[in-house]
Design a protein around this motif. Structure first.
Motif, short mmCIF file in Angstrom:
data_model
loop_
_atom_site.label_atom_id
_atom_site.label_comp_id
_atom_site.label_asym_id
_atom_site.label_seq_id
_atom_site.Cartn_x
_atom_site.Cartn_y
_atom_site.Cartn_z
N VAL A 1 0.85 -1.19 0.00
CA VAL A 1 0.00 0.00 0.00
C VAL A 1 0.89 1.24 0.00
N PRO A 2 0.56 2.25 -0.81
CA PRO A 2 1.42 3.43 -0.89
C PRO A 2 1.33 4.33 0.34
N THR A 3 0.18 4.34 1.01
CA THR A 3 -0.02 5.18 2.19
C THR A 3 -0.76 4.38 3.25
N ASN A 4 -1.04 5.02 4.37
CA ASN A 4 -1.82 4.36 5.41
C ASN A 4 -3.19 3.97 4.87
N PRO A 5 -3.68 2.77 5.20
CA PRO A 5 -5.02 2.37 4.76
C PRO A 5 -6.08 3.33 5.29
N PRO A 6 -7.20 3.48 4.56
CA PRO A 6 -8.23 4.43 4.99
C PRO A 6 -8.92 4.03 6.29
N LEU A 7 -9.00 2.74 6.59
CA LEU A 7 -9.62 2.26 7.82
C LEU A 7 -8.62 1.37 8.56
N PRO A 8 -8.65 1.36 9.89
CA PRO A 8 -7.66 0.58 10.64
C PRO A 8 -7.94 -0.91 10.58
N SER A 9 -6.88 -1.69 10.67
CA SER A 9 -6.97 -3.13 10.82
C SER A 9 -5.74 -3.58 11.60
N PHE A 10 -5.74 -4.85 12.03
CA PHE A 10 -4.71 -5.28 12.97
C PHE A 10 -4.23 -6.69 12.64
N LEU A 11 -3.01 -6.97 13.10
CA LEU A 11 -2.44 -8.31 13.11
C LEU A 11 -2.59 -8.83 14.53
N VAL A 12 -3.41 -9.85 14.73
CA VAL A 12 -3.80 -10.24 16.07
C VAL A 12 -3.21 -11.59 16.45
N ASN A 13 -2.88 -11.69 17.72
CA ASN A 13 -2.53 -12.97 18.33
C ASN A 13 -3.84 -13.61 18.78
N ARG A 14 -4.21 -14.70 18.14
CA ARG A 14 -5.51 -15.30 18.40
C ARG A 14 -5.65 -15.78 19.84
N PHE A 15 -4.59 -16.18 20.48
CA PHE A 15 -4.69 -16.65 21.86
C PHE A 15 -5.12 -15.52 22.78
N THR A 16 -4.48 -14.37 22.66
CA THR A 16 -4.84 -13.24 23.52
C THR A 16 -6.19 -12.65 23.12
N LEU A 17 -6.51 -12.64 21.84
CA LEU A 17 -7.80 -12.12 21.41
C LEU A 17 -8.94 -13.00 21.90
#
Length: 637
Positions: free
Chosen positions: A172-188
């Protein structure tokens, strides 16, 4: 349809005060009867609809229709309103959604307390991130998980030399328009279960033995608890989130096969040398993009692709989820262990072998030939299938939790209509077809992408079309609730049809892309179109995300499809200009663009043209499985 409260009361022997005699009314109004009623009410277990601390608010907001359903549920004597089978992320996310949006309902989750199935690192997309924020986990995502700055794709510069270490990198050339995350499924998962516990969701530690589906307002779920006791729990609505166990799909014989199979091998890698990723010989780079490490990394090979997902681990350890997904018919060599993974992958991606050897493997998991489908997911009788209990997906675009989010919101819409008495079998069928169309559109395109994953030029062009369709059509429709609206769901079901919808247009592009690539032997993969350009990501729509701007978003998409097809036809030569498939696709995109452009700034859900196009004729026809009621067949057996 469910029986009314009056018929339920008649069968249970209750007396209608309007038709009772004077003697009956005198008995009911006597002090002794009032005292006994008060004692029984006090000793009774907590109310079916909601918890004691939420009863006041539910009375104020429920309305007459909801009160009618309250009375029906009380007469039916069910243990809970919504019973969710499965203690994984899909089941607990559904429980969190119901407690957030329908706090008057009592929700129970049935499933083993201990984790029994493999867990993979998760890359969220914008739609699933929004749901997690809605239920109250927004702060957890920011404080306990890693940010995700889009997707990063690595294509071999020279596909004829697999060992060539050079890559064309598309990010992606810039920050995405909406936030998203890389999650650790155990803690989530732990945070989600704790959230449900704090909100009063009751967890039953046990395993579902079978489901006894009823024709009215009550279903029975037989549970063998962890202490060995067996008990039947009754509920008005039953949601199957048992994952690959597929309890209801197997019981009702709703399973179906997928056209193409997939296999996956993955593991968690800790304490590795992250600087190895900086040594990738990238032919192209974009200095404007955010930190390259915090992204979902995808490496493409012949009939397979690999993911690298950084996740946050305990004690500040550096951890990453590493996995391989392949189509067995194109990648016949089985990968079942770390040595086999290293031997096979270092042939195409030597730098990934160095990365794995620099760290410690925490655990390994394997799924072979795991793709399947369900012929039906929702029923007007009050049972539903969500997540892997219905269908499995390819993890390429991280759509697993996004589809779970879509299913949860559709089930919630059905339950809401059921409460106020406006739900119909036709509405439930329309939502089911919308989900099937959305799933089939995405999975069909991804399955055929494996044919050209080793050919960077073709792979990038196809993925560019996928990204354009997702950010111009799919995501705007989902964020504005079209999948839970009667007209919007009918539109999504029609657009997802393989023979007539957007999938047909994208499929018609594939031979054109192949011919264009064959006639450009000197064209390097680096000269291909950017997969995630600003135009493809539809930044202009995401500034406001309004429903009345969706027609403009669709107009820009069809205009881009027309321009791209013309450019490819010019590159492919005279044969493409005489191809009726390409001419028909060009005309279809042009006409669709004119149609949505004529709407201007009007909501598609409220447009008369949209209603005429998508809810007339075959648009509302029931699916093939509607002629057979699996609930009735199960009761007969």
């Amino acid at each position: 349809m469910r029986p009314s409260a009056g018929s339920q009361a008649a069968r249970c022997g209750r007396v209608d005060p309007d038709s009772a005699g004077r003697r009956t009314r005198a008995t009911v109004n006597s002090p002794i009867f009032a005292c006994m009623s008060r004692i029984v009410t006090t000793c009774r277990r907590r109310p079916v609809y909601g918890h004691p601390d939420r009863r006041a608010s539910s009375r104020r907001s429920g309305g007459a229709a909801t009160a009618h359903r309250f009375e029906e549920s009380r007469v039916a004597r069910v243990d809970c309103d919504v019973l969710i089978m499965g203690n994984g992320i899909a089941g607990n996310l559904a429980a969190a959604w119901f407690t957030r949006h329908m706090p008057a309902l009592r929700v129970d989750v049935v499933g083993p307390a201990a984790r029994t199935l493999p867990i993979v690192g998760e890359s969220l997309v914008e739609f699933s991130t929004q749901l997690l924020q809605e239920v109250g986990l927004g702060r957890h995502l920011v404080e306990k998980q890693l940010p995700k700055y889009g997707l990063t794709f690595y294509y071999k510069l020279d596909p004829s030399i697999p060992a060539d270490p050079r890559y064309v990198v598309d990010a992606v050339p810039t920050n995405p328009p909406l936030p998203s995350f890389l999650v650790n499924r155990f803690t989530l998962d732990d945070a989600l279960r704790q959230l449900n516990h704090d909100n009063g969701v009751e967890h039953v530690d046990g395993k579902v033995v079978r489901v006894e589906l009823g024709s009215g307002a009550q279903h029975g779920v037989v549970v063998r608890r962890s202490n060995g006791t067996v008990r039947t729990h009754t509920a008005r609505w039953v949601i199957d989130a048992t994952g690959r166990r597929r309890l209801l799909a197997r019981q009702l014989h709703l399973g179906d096969t997928a056209t193409y199979q997939r296999s996956s091998f993955w593991f968690r890698l800790a304490d590795f040398d992250a600087s190895i990723l900086d040594r990738i010989d990238a032919v192209t780079s974009d200095t404007r993009r955010p930190d390259a490490y915090y992204a979902a990394h995808h490496f493409f090979g012949r009939g397979n692709w690999l993911w690298l997902l950084p996740v946050r681990a305990e004690q500040s350890r550096r951890m990453m989820s590493v996995g391989l997904t392949c189509r067995p018919d194109l990648f016949p060599v089985a990968v079942r262990s770390i040595p086999e993974f290293l031997v096979r992958m270092t042939r195409e991606h030597p730098i990934l072998g160095d990365l794995v050897r620099s760290g410690i493997v925490v655990d390994t998991n394997l799924y072979r030939n795991y793709m399947y489908r369900a012929r039906q997911r929702y029923s007007s009788q009050g049972w539903f299938l969500i997540g892997d209990a219905a269908d499995t997906v390819d993890p390429l675009y991280s759509t697993g939790l996004a589809l779970v989010t879509m299913a949860i919101q559709q089930v919630g819409a059905i339950v809401h209509r059921d409460l106020d008495g406006s739900s119909t079998a036709r509405y439930v069928s329309t939502l089911d077809r919308a989900y099937a169309g959305f799933l089939g559109l995405g999975e069909g395109q991804v399955a055929r992408l494996y044919d050209v994953m080793q050919a960077g030029y073709q792979c990038r062009l196809r993925m560019h079309l996928h990204v354009v369709g997702f950010f111009h059509m799919a995501l705007p429709l989902l964020l504005n609730g079209y999948h839970a609206d009667a007209v919007g769901a009918a539109m999504m079901a029609r657009l997802g049809r393989p023979a007539h919808g957007l999938g047909r247009q994208l499929t018609d592009f594939e031979p054109l892309i192949a011919r264009a690539a064959a006639r450009q032997p000197s064209r390097s993969v680096r000269d291909g179109v950017r997969v995630q350009s600003a135009l493809a990501l539809n930044h202009s729509w995401f500034e406001h995300r309004r429903d009345d701007e969706i027609p403009r978003s669709l107009f820009r998409m069809f205009r881009h499809l027309v321009a791209l097809r013309l450019a490819l036809m010019w590159m492919a030569g005279v044969r493409s200009w005489l191809d009726p498939v390409q001419l028909r696709g060009l005309l279809r995109s042009f006409l669709w663009g004119l149609a949505v452009g004529a709407l201007g700034r009007r909501s598609l859900k409220r447009s008369r043209l949209t209603r005429w196009l998508f809810t007339s004729g075959h648009g509302d026809a029931p699916p093939p499985f509607a002629s057979r009621d699996p609930t009735r067949a199960e009761r007969t057996r």
